[in-house]
Design a protein around this motif. Structure first.
Motif, short mmCIF file in Angstrom:
data_model
loop_
_atom_site.label_atom_id
_atom_site.label_comp_id
_atom_site.label_asym_id
_atom_site.label_seq_id
_atom_site.Cartn_x
_atom_site.Cartn_y
_atom_site.Cartn_z
N LYS A 39 55.35 -5.10 -31.70
CA LYS A 39 54.54 -5.67 -32.78
C LYS A 39 53.08 -5.33 -32.54
N ARG A 41 49.63 -6.58 -31.92
CA ARG A 41 49.10 -7.83 -31.37
C ARG A 41 47.59 -7.73 -31.25
N ARG A 42 46.92 -8.83 -31.60
CA ARG A 42 45.46 -8.89 -31.57
C ARG A 42 45.01 -9.83 -30.46
N SER A 43 44.04 -9.38 -29.69
CA SER A 43 43.45 -10.20 -28.63
C SER A 43 42.16 -10.81 -29.17
N THR A 67 47.43 -13.62 -34.16
CA THR A 67 47.47 -12.84 -32.92
C THR A 67 48.61 -11.83 -32.92
N THR A 68 49.61 -12.04 -33.77
CA THR A 68 50.74 -11.11 -33.87
C THR A 68 51.06 -10.90 -35.34
N ARG A 70 53.61 -10.50 -37.94
CA ARG A 70 55.04 -10.79 -38.08
C ARG A 70 55.53 -10.62 -39.51
N LEU A 90 43.23 -4.65 -30.48
CA LEU A 90 44.53 -4.48 -31.12
C LEU A 90 45.37 -3.53 -30.29
N PRO A 95 56.67 -8.52 -26.32
CA PRO A 95 56.31 -9.88 -25.92
C PRO A 95 55.99 -9.97 -24.43
#
Length: 124
Positions: A39, A41-43, A67-68, A70, A90, A95
């Protein structure tokens, strides 16, 4: 003809109504997207909140809000990750902590999967 006119009318209010809501291939891609372990994912710690990810997304997904990603409309085109000016904000990840997958590895795995499919077709 009525169907085409209805789609044109819906296009005034919704972006790509056929592709987003009616296309059977899009539905299959959405199912594959939801089942994928990889996926975007954003930090939030690294994000500079420039909204470049939102602007580059062809599906107009609100990437910066979570943050993800989906959404079944995300087909992992990598445009948001590629256009992000903040390093580490990004990533394409599985997971877990520190689970970013480099773009070259994703490309290599997809290429190998495609070539193995061609190889099986030639053998048969």
């Amino acid at each position: 003809m009525t169907f085409v006119v209805a789609l044109l009318f819906l296009s005034l209010f919704f972006q790509m109504p056929w592709c987003r809501y009616l296309c059977p291939y899009g539905a299959l891609l959405g199912l594959a997207s939801m089942a994928s372990l990889l996926k975007v994912r954003r930090s939030p710690r690294h994000c500079v909140r420039c909204h470049q990810c939102d602007h580059r997304c062809p599906a107009n997904l609100p990437i910066m809000l979570g943050t993800t990603v989906r959404s079944p409309e995300c087909f992992a085109c990598y445009r948001c990750v590629d256009g992000c000016p903040a390093p580490g904000a990004l990533d394409f990840a599985v997971p877990g902590p520190n689970s970013a997958v480099p773009a070259w590895l994703v490309g290599l795995l997809l290429t190998l999967l495609l070539l193995s499919g061609f190889g099986m077709a030639i053998v048969n």
